[in-house]
Design a protein around this motif. Sequence first.
Motif, mmCIF file in Angstrom:
data_model
loop_
_atom_site.group_PDB
_atom_site.id
_atom_site.type_symbol
_atom_site.label_atom_id
_atom_site.label_comp_id
_atom_site.label_asym_id
_atom_site.label_seq_id
_atom_site.Cartn_x
_atom_site.Cartn_y
_atom_site.Cartn_z
ATOM 1 N N ARG A 15 25.765 -14.530 -37.957
ATOM 2 C CA ARG A 15 25.776 -13.075 -38.123
ATOM 3 C C ARG A 15 24.781 -12.409 -37.161
ATOM 4 N NH1 ARG A 15 24.474 -10.197 -43.921
ATOM 5 N NH2 ARG A 15 24.283 -8.024 -43.206
ATOM 6 N N VAL A 16 23.627 -13.030 -36.981
ATOM 7 C CA VAL A 16 22.619 -12.464 -36.076
ATOM 8 C C VAL A 16 23.073 -12.593 -34.629
ATOM 9 C CG1 VAL A 16 20.231 -12.643 -35.272
ATOM 10 C CG2 VAL A 16 20.766 -12.958 -37.703
ATOM 11 N N THR A 17 23.569 -13.761 -34.249
ATOM 12 C CA THR A 17 23.960 -13.969 -32.854
ATOM 13 C C THR A 17 25.127 -13.074 -32.463
ATOM 14 O OG1 THR A 17 25.395 -15.825 -33.500
ATOM 15 C CG2 THR A 17 23.130 -16.350 -32.858
ATOM 16 N N VAL A 18 26.047 -12.844 -33.390
ATOM 17 C CA VAL A 18 27.179 -11.957 -33.091
ATOM 18 C C VAL A 18 26.689 -10.519 -32.912
ATOM 19 C CG1 VAL A 18 29.279 -10.942 -34.054
ATOM 20 C CG2 VAL A 18 28.931 -13.410 -34.167
ATOM 21 N N ALA A 19 25.780 -10.071 -33.774
ATOM 22 C CA ALA A 19 25.243 -8.725 -33.639
ATOM 23 C C ALA A 19 24.451 -8.581 -32.350
ATOM 24 C CB ALA A 19 24.369 -8.397 -34.848
ATOM 25 N N ASP A 20 23.621 -9.591 -32.018
ATOM 26 C CA ASP A 20 22.853 -9.543 -30.772
ATOM 27 C C ASP A 20 23.782 -9.453 -29.567
ATOM 28 O OD1 ASP A 20 20.521 -9.681 -32.194
ATOM 29 O OD2 ASP A 20 20.106 -11.788 -31.729
ATOM 30 N N ASP A 21 24.842 -10.257 -29.585
ATOM 31 C CA ASP A 21 25.786 -10.247 -28.460
ATOM 32 C C ASP A 21 26.464 -8.890 -28.333
ATOM 33 O OD1 ASP A 21 27.638 -11.841 -26.482
ATOM 34 O OD2 ASP A 21 28.999 -10.771 -27.846
ATOM 35 N N ALA A 22 26.841 -8.285 -29.445
ATOM 36 C CA ALA A 22 27.512 -6.983 -29.404
ATOM 37 C C ALA A 22 26.579 -5.911 -28.838
ATOM 38 C CB ALA A 22 27.992 -6.595 -30.796
ATOM 39 N N VAL A 23 25.308 -5.946 -29.224
ATOM 40 C CA VAL A 23 24.343 -4.967 -28.725
ATOM 41 C C VAL A 23 24.114 -5.161 -27.224
ATOM 42 C CG1 VAL A 23 21.938 -4.206 -28.869
ATOM 43 C CG2 VAL A 23 23.240 -4.648 -30.956
ATOM 44 N N GLN A 24 23.997 -6.420 -26.805
ATOM 45 C CA GLN A 24 23.836 -6.684 -25.387
ATOM 46 C C GLN A 24 25.041 -6.188 -24.601
ATOM 47 O OE1 GLN A 24 22.934 -10.798 -24.612
ATOM 48 N NE2 GLN A 24 21.280 -10.859 -26.127
ATOM 49 N N HIS A 25 26.247 -6.449 -25.113
ATOM 50 C CA HIS A 25 27.462 -6.019 -24.415
ATOM 51 C C HIS A 25 27.526 -4.495 -24.325
ATOM 52 C CE1 HIS A 25 31.661 -6.212 -23.091
ATOM 53 N NE2 HIS A 25 31.881 -5.179 -23.923
ATOM 54 N N TYR A 26 27.111 -3.819 -25.362
ATOM 55 C CA TYR A 26 27.189 -2.360 -25.368
ATOM 56 C C TYR A 26 26.122 -1.742 -24.456
ATOM 57 C CZ TYR A 26 26.638 2.446 -26.987
ATOM 58 O OH TYR A 26 26.513 3.807 -27.028
ATOM 59 N N LEU A 27 24.898 -2.246 -24.530
ATOM 60 C CA LEU A 27 23.808 -1.628 -23.768
ATOM 61 C C LEU A 27 23.807 -2.061 -22.304
ATOM 62 C CD1 LEU A 27 20.844 -1.853 -26.328
ATOM 63 C CD2 LEU A 27 22.266 0.133 -25.788
ATOM 64 N N ALA A 28 23.917 -3.354 -22.050
ATOM 65 C CA ALA A 28 23.900 -3.870 -20.675
ATOM 66 C C ALA A 28 24.426 -5.294 -20.705
ATOM 67 C CB ALA A 28 22.491 -3.831 -20.094
ATOM 68 N N ALA A 29 25.688 -5.449 -20.454
ATOM 69 C CA ALA A 29 26.303 -6.776 -20.511
ATOM 70 C C ALA A 29 25.726 -7.682 -19.434
ATOM 71 C CB ALA A 29 27.816 -6.665 -20.344
ATOM 72 N N SER A 30 25.594 -8.949 -19.772
ATOM 73 C CA SER A 30 25.106 -9.922 -18.805
ATOM 74 C C SER A 30 26.101 -10.048 -17.650
ATOM 75 C CB SER A 30 24.923 -11.288 -19.471
ATOM 76 O OG SER A 30 24.724 -12.291 -18.504
ATOM 77 N N PRO A 31 25.628 -10.123 -16.391
ATOM 78 C CA PRO A 31 26.533 -10.346 -15.266
ATOM 79 C C PRO A 31 27.325 -11.645 -15.396
ATOM 80 C CG PRO A 31 24.393 -9.609 -14.474
ATOM 81 C CD PRO A 31 24.245 -9.879 -15.942
ATOM 82 N N ALA A 32 26.807 -12.591 -16.199
ATOM 83 C CA ALA A 32 27.505 -13.865 -16.378
ATOM 84 C C ALA A 32 28.382 -13.879 -17.623
ATOM 85 C CB ALA A 32 26.482 -15.006 -16.453
ATOM 86 N N GLU A 33 28.501 -12.749 -18.319
ATOM 87 C CA GLU A 33 29.253 -12.714 -19.576
ATOM 88 C C GLU A 33 30.705 -13.126 -19.382
ATOM 89 O OE1 GLU A 33 30.897 -9.041 -21.711
ATOM 90 O OE2 GLU A 33 28.953 -9.389 -22.716
ATOM 91 N N ALA A 34 31.353 -12.581 -18.366
ATOM 92 C CA ALA A 34 32.766 -12.896 -18.142
ATOM 93 C C ALA A 34 32.957 -14.373 -17.853
ATOM 94 C CB ALA A 34 33.309 -12.051 -16.994
ATOM 95 N N THR A 35 32.036 -14.968 -17.119
ATOM 96 C CA THR A 35 32.143 -16.402 -16.805
ATOM 97 C C THR A 35 32.057 -17.242 -18.068
ATOM 98 O OG1 THR A 35 31.158 -16.032 -14.631
ATOM 99 C CG2 THR A 35 31.124 -18.284 -15.481
ATOM 100 N N PHE A 36 31.070 -16.945 -18.937
ATOM 101 C CA PHE A 36 30.924 -17.726 -20.169
ATOM 102 C C PHE A 36 32.092 -17.482 -21.117
ATOM 103 C CE2 PHE A 36 26.340 -17.622 -18.923
ATOM 104 C CZ PHE A 36 26.172 -18.988 -18.807
ATOM 105 N N ASP A 37 32.606 -16.250 -21.158
ATOM 106 C CA ASP A 37 33.774 -15.986 -22.000
ATOM 107 C C ASP A 37 34.981 -16.788 -21.534
ATOM 108 O OD1 ASP A 37 32.264 -14.280 -23.479
ATOM 109 O OD2 ASP A 37 33.242 -12.440 -22.803
#
Length: 444
Positions: A367-389
């Motif tokens: 629950r925490v990791t999903v919320a953290d990921d959503a906040v990161q995606h909304y505020l400033a997504a990691s440049p490597a996010e698409a690669t890991f997805d």
Amino acid sequence: MSLVREKAALRPVLRHPLRAEVARGFAPFAGAVAFLLPAVVLGFVADRWQGGWAETRTELHSVLLIVLPLGAAAGCRQGGRERRRGTEELWGTAVRGPLARFLASALPLALWVTAGYALAAAGALLATWPYATGDRPYADLLPADAVALAALVVAGQVVGRLVPWRFAAPLLALGGYAALGLSGRAGTGPGRFLNPAFAVSEGLVPAGRQPWAMAVWVAGLASAAVLAYAARRRWTALVPLAAAVAAGVLLVRTGDGLWRPNPAERAQVCTTSTTPDICVNDRYAELLPQVTAALSGVTGKLEGVRNLPVRFEDRVGEPRAGEAQLPMLTPIGRSVVRGRLTDPAQYAWEAVTMLQARGDCGEQDRRVTVADDAVQHYLAASPAEATFDALDARGDAERRAELAERRAARERLASMGADARRDWLSAYFATVGDCDATSRVPVL
């Protein structure tokens, strides 16, 4: 006509013997090498110093680890010149005394080598100036470094006079490099404080006595060696030797006390027009507009959100209460090169992860990791996010299910109304920094 001939005959006699030593022979060549070698070395690592005054000072001082042994080897080669030419006996019949003859050979070489290094240092300072990010030039170590280099050249010439071996110069260079390198890596041993190539951190500046003590220490030893070798009254070598011992005792006994934290490291330059405020170290004040622009997407989305830190800060150590650490701008050459942020998107994402303040937490609940990921995606997504997805999308069923859960949470946060999202983010940021906040993290 006779008067003209007399003047022509007298002209060579009136020329000072140093003129030929300065203008011709080995000294100008050694000076050119003393310029080119540090210039090439500094050029290869320009990304990590060009743009920071303290970084430039550190690299210029560090290159002495190569230049000092080179200077000693050049002096050693010059000292064996008369022996190689077979003119030792003839030179010994000169009217001038042995000390004057020695200095006539040693001083031009020392001046050329020192001038070469000084020219390289001036070039490095000029290369930094267009990209400087704040602060001021640091020239406090340069005079002592120049004195140390001249002293090593002169001391090397004494070795060249005393050691009749053609490989003495290269071996002196290798031995000097090893000695300087080992003493510089001797941890907390007292010998490192006597090392003229002692590594200096960017966050330190010398106390007023340190450069003077280092200059007296090295120059005193070299002068004692010269007087003991060439002076008619060799006991006079005790005077510079005593000065060198006194300076060495001061360097060793005071140790780290001769260095103090850079006052510019403690000061912060801030902008108060964002939420949170953004503060950078005073040494990088010129980077504040770039940092503010890189974080504009984050701070704009956080406007009106509660439970945020008061400011982002950029100082050594843990952030104080009500503050969040900015991503480090140092060492130069990574996040910053020649006064420019290399990757603003990466910098913004790192700032968001520091705002979440869970870096020291262990494995977190889903629950925490999903919320953290959503906040990161909304505020400033990691440049490597698409690669890991993409990697998770090609993984096993569990990884694909986790990816689907993360994407759904991102979509829910992004699709909220502005007021609802501010309320949710306010509740979320009330839990940051708490590794046991599973039950308090708001549901997405």
